[in-house]
Each structure stands twice: as C-alpha cells, then as structure tokens.
Design a protein around this motif. Structure first.
Motif, PDB file in Angstrom:
ATOM      1  N   VAL A 158       0.857  -1.172   0.000  1.00  0.00           N
ATOM      2  CA  VAL A 158       0.000   0.000   0.000  1.00  0.00           C
ATOM      3  C   VAL A 158       0.905   1.238   0.000  1.00  0.00           C
ATOM      4  N   PRO A 159       0.793   2.120  -0.987  1.00  0.00           N
ATOM      5  CA  PRO A 159       1.689   3.285  -1.055  1.00  0.00           C
ATOM      6  C   PRO A 159       1.387   4.269   0.074  1.00  0.00           C
ATOM      7  N   SER A 160       2.389   5.043   0.434  1.00  0.00           N
ATOM      8  CA  SER A 160       2.221   6.056   1.474  1.00  0.00           C
ATOM      9  C   SER A 160       2.066   7.456   0.876  1.00  0.00           C
ATOM     10  N   GLU A 161       1.934   7.544  -0.444  1.00  0.00           N
ATOM     11  CA  GLU A 161       1.815   8.855  -1.092  1.00  0.00           C
ATOM     12  C   GLU A 161       0.905   8.739  -2.312  1.00  0.00           C
ATOM     13  N   ILE A 162       0.126   9.803  -2.556  1.00  0.00           N
ATOM     14  CA  ILE A 162      -0.736   9.854  -3.734  1.00  0.00           C
ATOM     15  C   ILE A 162      -0.572  11.207  -4.400  1.00  0.00           C
ATOM     16  N   ASN A 163      -0.581  11.230  -5.723  1.00  0.00           N
ATOM     17  CA  ASN A 163      -0.416  12.472  -6.493  1.00  0.00           C
ATOM     18  C   ASN A 163      -1.715  12.739  -7.252  1.00  0.00           C
ATOM     19  N   VAL A 164      -2.357  13.880  -6.929  1.00  0.00           N
ATOM     20  CA  VAL A 164      -3.635  14.227  -7.581  1.00  0.00           C
ATOM     21  C   VAL A 164      -3.528  15.557  -8.321  1.00  0.00           C
ATOM     22  N   ILE A 165      -2.308  15.920  -8.697  1.00  0.00           N
ATOM     23  CA  ILE A 165      -2.128  17.184  -9.429  1.00  0.00           C
ATOM     24  C   ILE A 165      -2.855  17.087 -10.776  1.00  0.00           C
ATOM     25  N   GLY A 166      -3.611  18.118 -11.107  1.00  0.00           N
ATOM     26  CA  GLY A 166      -4.337  18.151 -12.372  1.00  0.00           C
ATOM     27  C   GLY A 166      -5.756  17.623 -12.279  1.00  0.00           C
TER      28      GLY A 166
END
Length: 850
Positions: A770-778
């Motif tokens: 399970v990743p510890s980071e998410i990118n929602v740019i855009g």
C-alpha cells in the motif's frame, strides 16, 4: 480596556518590540492592531488576550493554519455603501468579498476545530461568536466578478444580452471594413489593418491619400504620416456600437448599485467580521512570535496576605564570612530600618530564565543566545538592589523586567520559562543619560527631575526602575541621596529595582527589612562579565582590581587603595571573599553532581550485568525443567500404551493428555511467579512478580476470560486491577487475574482485529504494497476527493501511521478543498503542511488514527 497612564515605553523600547511583532502580522488589519497595542491595567482584557494567544498557539501546534494575506481595511467602503444612491467601484466590492469570504472560512473552522486540539476554544469562540453565516450573501456575488476586476458576462441576463450584441456588432463592422480595404489600392493604405479610436473602428490611411477615402478623420499618428479614417459606410454601424457600449456601462452601473445596496444592508455584520479578523491576525502574530522566542503566557498574581518579616533577622543578613564582622549602618539608615513597613497585602513578581527580546533578536543574527535572568519579589520583599561592575548587565536586567511587564499587560507572551506578575498601575523608569541642552539640564539634573516625577506618581501598585542611582554627582552626597530615594520608594510600598555602585546602598539593602541585594557576575580572571544575576548577595564594583589587571601603573593602584576609607575597604574585601567562596561552592557543587552521575552510571551498569547473569541462570534452569517434563510425558504415555484394554487405553490416553497439559500450564505459571519474579526482584511489590497476569489491558480490547472460557470486550477500566467487560449482552466486573490473554487490541488495524475474532477478511490489494503517497495534481476537486478518500481508507486498513497527498500549489483551490475534507475524515488524526524542502504548500501530510 484601560491603558496605563505612565509606561516609560520609550525608555524601555516598547516601540521596538512592536516593530518585531509587526513583522509577524500578515495583513494591514493586523498591522493596524499592533500599532494600536498599549499596556493596560484591565485584568479581564489582559487575561482574555493571553488566553486567545494560548488557544491560537494550540491550534497551530496541531497543524491549523489560516491565511490573512490580502485582507484590506474596508471600513470606508462599508460606510460608503450605506449612503443612499452610492455605488462602490468593482475593486472596492472585491475587497469586501475577500474579507467576507475569509470570515466564512473562519466561521467553518470555529465550528469544526481540529480533533487533535487538547483544549477548548473558549476565548476564541467568544471572540468569533458574532460572525454570522455569510453563505447566502456570498452566493449572490458568486462568479460575478472576474480576476481582472471586471464583471462577468453572466452577472445579469441583460448584461449578457448587451455584450453578445456588442460582439456581433463589432464583427459586422470589421467585416464591412475588411471589404472596404480590399477595394482600396495598396498605395492608399498605410497598413492593411483595422484599429479603434474613441470606441469607433477606423482604418489607417497615408496622409497624402486621405482625400481618396470618404469618411470622418479621427486623428493622426504621432509622426503625422498617417490619419485614421472612419469610412462613411460604417458610420451608422459604429453609432450602433457606441449605443450598445453606453447600454453596457449603464447596466454595469446598475449591477454595481445592487451589489452596493446588498453590502450596505450587511455592513454592520461585515464590519464586525473585519474587526474579528483584525484581532485574529494580531493573535496569530503573537502566537508566531511566542513560538520563535520560546515565550510563555503570564500568570497574573492575585493579592495574598503577606507574612510579617522578621526585622531582627533582616538586620543581620550581612555578617562577615568566618570573621564575625557586622557592618553597622549609618544613623539615617537605622531610621529607615526602624520605619520599614511590616505586613501588607502584597503580590509576587517572579521571572524564571527571562530574556530581553530585542537582545535575543540581535544575538540570534550572530549565532549567540542571551544569558537569562531569574528574580523574585514577593510579600514584603519588594525592593531589589543590583550592584556589580560596569558592563555586567545591570541595566539590561532593569530593562528586561520593565519591558516584560509592558508586554504582559499588553497581552503579549513573554520570553521566559515562567512569569508570574502583578498588574501594575504604572511602570516608571529612569534609565540612561537624560541630559538636555535645550532644557538646560545636566545629566544629574535630568535624573533628579525624572525621579521627582516618579516619586510623585508612584503608588503601591507601581513598578519603579532606577538605573545607576546616585551617580553623576559627588559620591558621598550621591550615596546619601540614593539611600534616601530608595527608602522613599520602600515606604510607598511599590516594587522597586535599583542598580548602583554605592556601598551605602549595599549596606542599606543588607540591613533593611523587605530589601534584597543582588549582583551581576564578573570573571576577574578574564575581566569579562558573565551577565548572571545572583540574588541574595551584593556585588563588588571591582574598579581598582580591573584597573590593576589591565596593567595600570602600580603606584597609581596603591595610591587609590590608600585613599579608600576603612569601611569601604572592609566591604570590598568582604565582598571579594564572599564571591570567591561562592565560586568555590559552585565548583564543588559541579564536582559533586558529576560524581553523582558517574555513580549512577556505575550502579546501572552493575545492575544490568547482574540481571544478565541471573537471566542466564534462569534459562539454564528452564531447560532442565523442560527436560524433566518431557521425560515425565514419555513415561506417562508408555504406561498408557501398556494397558491391553483398547477402550480403557483410549480413555486414559485422553485423560492423561488433558492432565499433562494442565500440569505443564500450572507448573509454568508457578515457575514464572517464583523463580522469574525472584530473579528480577519482582516479588518485592513489582508487577513482574506475577508474570502470568496480563499487564497491558485497555478499554476496547477483546480479552479471553479464564472463568467462562469466552471472549469479552473491555468496556470500562474501574481501577488498576478491575474492569467492566461485556460477554455478549451480559456485563460483568472482573479482576485482572481472570484475563487469560488479550485477543485483539483497540490499537490494532480493523483487518487484524476482525481476523483475530475469527472473521475471514480478504483485501483486493492485500498482496500489494500500500503506497504512502498519492499524487492528484491536475485532478478536479471532486475526482481528487474521491481518489484521496479511497487512498486514506486503504492506508488506514493497512495500518499506516502517516501518508502524504501531493496536490500542487496553483491557486490553492484543490489544496484548500482536500485539507477541509481530510480534517473531517474519521480516520484522520491531524493535517499539516510539510517543510518547504518536502513540498511545502504543494503537499499535505496526514497523520492517521491508530
């Protein structure tokens, strides 16, 4: 709020302190509040200010933030909006909307504060209670003003119609002019383009060819080689365009009038909201200042009955160390001693490790820190005499106390580890060189004039600070005058701190009830001040000693010593011996402390070695006992196998297995309770004496009970060893000894807890990291919110303590929406902005509940 009439703010550099605070405010509203800040004698206001700052500091501690940048003073615009027929400019309306929008944001924060806050927002809630819900007001302005300061086409249906027709008319004129341009020869036109002059479309024509173009000339170029002509065939079209533009102006004016009218109706509420935001900007500025300077909120001392001092003990405070000498005061000082007040209601001034903020700021730039001071004036002891060498820190000590008193009564946290202060009705200081050529005053005259004013103003509730009392005149007369002045303020009963070099004041402080001597430190070996303030002993000026160490002619030094009076010489020698003994005592105390630490380390090391040796012996004994148990089990099974009756053998085998297991369990528990406990010393009251008892049980844990053999949920902890549990629908009270084991803990992740209860749980991403980071740019706000919600749920189920959401900076819309969503999420403990090198405002760190 009642401001202090006398504060000596200029001498104590209060304005410079406000300049530091000014740098922490984010808006003109906050700057104006800081500029208006003055010390007050209103206890309720002072307590409210310190409480507000403390609550804002707690809000910031848990990651709370609020943006004040861009908030302008809209008072004049609000007043204008209430005038019948007045119309605000778009920029004025936009400034009003910004203030109202920020007020709405703060209104939402107040009703949904961060869950991690340890204290309630009593003072902040009271301050913010008058902010109404501006949702309907803001909705009427939504999407009507564009970022460039113009009205949106959809501000009204009529404006939308007019602008559509205007654009259509412009296209028609351009088409007509383009056709006209194609019919003209190239040598007639200056350029094949269409331009605008005075809201009318025109074409550029060479000056020598203007007669070939029939139309109206609307000006010429700066060189005069080109004229701008409106052809006759487009005059009517341009007239129609001008009419439409005039209609647009009229419609814009009407819309702005409606907006102004709406603002005027809400003007009182908006003005109140602006005042609250200004106060909040001030509180946030004080909170940031307090964080940078390690400040504390001041505890305002209450009036308490003061015990009568012991005059006899006070008169004998200074006795020569080991010599039996007692310095005899002069007759005048004896009179002051006899007349000293003995018992009144007094309060306490206590500062522990206090620092001057201006000095601390200056030293920070050099990578240094100021030496803090500590002092206490309490009960009848209300006067402090500070003596010692020049440049030792006497004046800084006076200024520190005075400035911190003004800060405390202005509601500003003070740089100290602890601060208990009364509320003074005046802070009166005579510090520095007050010489005035204009007023024909010498240094001495200026000091006397100032002290005279202070003596007529001071009350028992005042703070008086006198620097270098009795200087700038004949030493003998100056000393007599200094003792008289000190005695006068002592009779008044005000809290007084005096710095001086006069021996008479040292003797006065030693022999007068309610007066305390203090000294500033000086290292005679290095001839450098230590800036330490030592309470209880007077200091030596050490002028001759310093001159001798600096290499002054020995003949001059000896002559100077010969000229010193017998009493002054005895006092100097006594103080030298006293300070030497104190230095020796400090050195011995340091040696003893070092030796104590070494012995503690040796003791801990020996204890660790002993435990290690004992554990080795216990493990060896466990191995032997385990061997005996296995041998016993073997012989028991062999005995059962020898029985010929198969049915009886099976029955006996089951019974034997059951008894063997019970025997092993009971023996193991008994072994733990005796041998292990004895080896660790736990049988002397330590909980380890009963290792078979489960030690860590929390509310919400699921445990297995020995008495019923079933799992139960701990609903309440009654005391250290008793709990209330739920077994199905039944509630019962149990002792800790009845708990066999903890099946699941409340801190376990939901998946782990469910599986511990025998529930089969399968996760789609179980075998994936399970990743510890998410990118929602855009992403849009809705899409980003859905993705972040799923991401947080997966991270919580996986037991992750912390995750990071990368959303970018941009206009801040996505960041604001996501942080508001996360602050209300049930799995989120706190939301914070990471440091600049980890993303700053472009990311958000989310602490998950455990």
């Amino acid at each position: 709020m009642t401001p202090l009439a006398q504060t000596s703010a200029r001498v104590l550099e209060f304005e410079s302190l406000l300049e530091i605070l000014h740098g922490y405010a984010s808006s003109p509203l906050g700057h104006a509040r800081i500029h208006e800040l003055v010390p007050s004698a209103d206890r309720g206001w002072i307590e409210s200010q310190h409480q507000l700052t403390s609550e804002i500091r707690e809000f910031r501690r848990v990651g709370g933030r609020f943006e004040f940048t861009g908030l302008l003073d809209i008072s004049s615009s609000l007043a204008k909006s209430r005038i019948t027929g007045a119309v605000l400019e778009i920029e004025e309306i936009r400034n009003v909307i910004v203030v109202v929008d920020r007020a709405k944001e703060w209104h939402a924060i107040i009703h949904n504060p961060p869950a991690a806050m340890r204290s309630e927002w009593k003072a902040v809630n009271q301050l913010s209670s008058s902010i109404p819900d501006f949702s309907d007001f803001l909705r009427s302005f939504h999407n009507k003003i564009l970022p460039d300061g113009t009205l949106d086409d959809h501000a009204s249906p009529e404006l939308s119609r007019i602008r559509r027709e205007t654009e259509r008319q412009k296209r028609q004129i351009q088409q007509s002019l383009q056709g006209y341009l194609r019919r003209l020869s190239e040598d007639t036109l200056q350029d094949e383009l269409i331009t605008i002059r005075g809201e009318r479309f025109v074409i550029p024509v060479k000056i020598e060819q203007k007669r070939r173009v029939q139309g109206v000339v609307h000006g010429a170029s700066s060189s005069g080689q080109t004229v701008y002509v409106e052809p006759l065939e487009t005059i009517e079209q341009n007239n129609e365009l001008v009419r439409l533009l005039e209609e647009e102006i009229a419609e814009v004016h009407r819309i702005l009038g409606e907006m102004t009218s709406r603002i005027g109706k809400e003007a009182p509420a908006i003005k109140a909201a602006q005042d609250i935001l200004a106060e909040l900007d001030l509180q946030f500025a004080k909170a940031r200042f307090a964080e940078d300077y390690n400040c504390v909120a001041v505890t305002l001392a209450e009036d308490i009955p003061a015990p009568d001092p012991d005059p006899a003990a006070e008169r004998r405070k200074i006795a020569a160390q080991g010599e039996g000498q007692v310095f005899r005061p002069s007759p005048w000082v004896k009179t002051q001693i006899e007349q000293a007040p003995e018992g009144r209601k007094d309060t306490r001034l206590l500062l522990h490790k206090a620092r001057h903020p201006l000095l601390e700021r200056n030293l920070k730039t050099k990578g240094a820190t100021p030496v803090p001071i500590s002092l206490e004036l309490e009960g009848p002891r209300r006067e402090l005499i500070i003596t010692g060498p020049n440049t030792g820190g006497k004046t800084v000590s006076l200024k520190t106390v005075g400035l911190l008193a003004l800060m405390a009564q202005s509601g500003i946290p003070v740089p100290a580890d602890r601060a208990d202060m009364p509320i003074f009705d005046a802070v009166l200081a005579d510090i520095g060189d007050s010489q005035s050529i204009e007023q024909n005053l010498s240094t001495f005259s200026a000091h006397v004039t100032n002290i005279d004013l202070i003596s007529r103003t001071a009350t028992p509730q005042s703070l008086v600070l006198l620097d270098e009392l009795g200087s700038a005149t004949d030493p003998e007369e100056g000393a007599a005058l200094a003792v008289a002045i000190a005695g006068h303020f002592h009779q008044i009963g005000c809290m007084t701190i005096i710095s001086t070099h006069h021996t008479s004041l040292k003797v006065y402080g030693a022999n007068t009830a309610g007066v305390i001597n203090a000294s500033v430190g000086f290292n005679e070996s290095t001839l450098q001040p230590t800036y330490e303030l030592k309470i209880g002993i007077p200091g030596a000026s050490a002028g001759i000693n310093i001159a001798q160490r600096l290499g002054l002619n020995p003949t001059i030094i000896q002559t100077a010593r010969d000229r010193i009076g017998t009493q002054a010489r005895d006092v100097g020698e006594f103080l030298d011996r006293l300070h030497a003994q104190l230095r020796e005592a400090d050195s011995e105390r340091l040696k003893l402390k070092t030796r104590e630490e070494e012995l503690s380390k040796e003791k801990a090391q020996l204890a660790a070695e002993g435990r290690k040796e004992q554990q080795a012996k216990v493990k060896e004994l466990e191995k032997k006992l385990d061997t005996l148990l296995r041998d016993f089990e073997y012989h028991a099974r062999e005995a059962v196998s020898a029985i010929q009756d198969r049915a009886a053998a099976q029955k006996l085998s089951k019974e034997a297995e059951r008894r063997i297991a019970k025997l092993r369990r009971e023996f193991s528990q008994q072994f733990d309770a005796t041998v292990v406990a004895h080896s660790t010393g736990a049988d002397k009251g330590d909980p380890n004496a009963q290792p078979q008892i489960v030690k860590h049980v929390s509310e919400g844990d699921t445990v297995k009970l020995k008495s019923v053999g079933k799992p139960a949920r701990v609903s309440r902890r009654l005391d250290e060893n008793h709990f209330e549990v739920e077994v199905g629908v039944m509630k019962m009270r149990i002792h800790r000894e009845d708990i066999a084991e903890v099946i699941t803990r409340v801190s376990d992740s939901p998946v782990k807890a469910a599986r511990a209860r025998g529930i089969s749980v399968s996760l789609q991403t179980e075998n994936e990291n399970v990743p510890s980071e998410i990118n929602v740019i855009g992403r849009t706000v809705d899409d980003a919110t859905q993705e972040v919600e799923k991401f947080v749920d997966r991270a919580f189920l996986a037991g992750l303590p912390r995750v990071r959401v990368v959303h970018g900076s941009g206009m801040g819309i996505l960041r604001k929406a996501l942080r508001q969503f996360l602050q209300k999420h049930p799995h989120v403990e706190s939301v914070a902005e990471p440091p600049q090198n980890e993303g700053g405002g472009g990311a958000t760190v989310v602490e998950l509940r455990t």
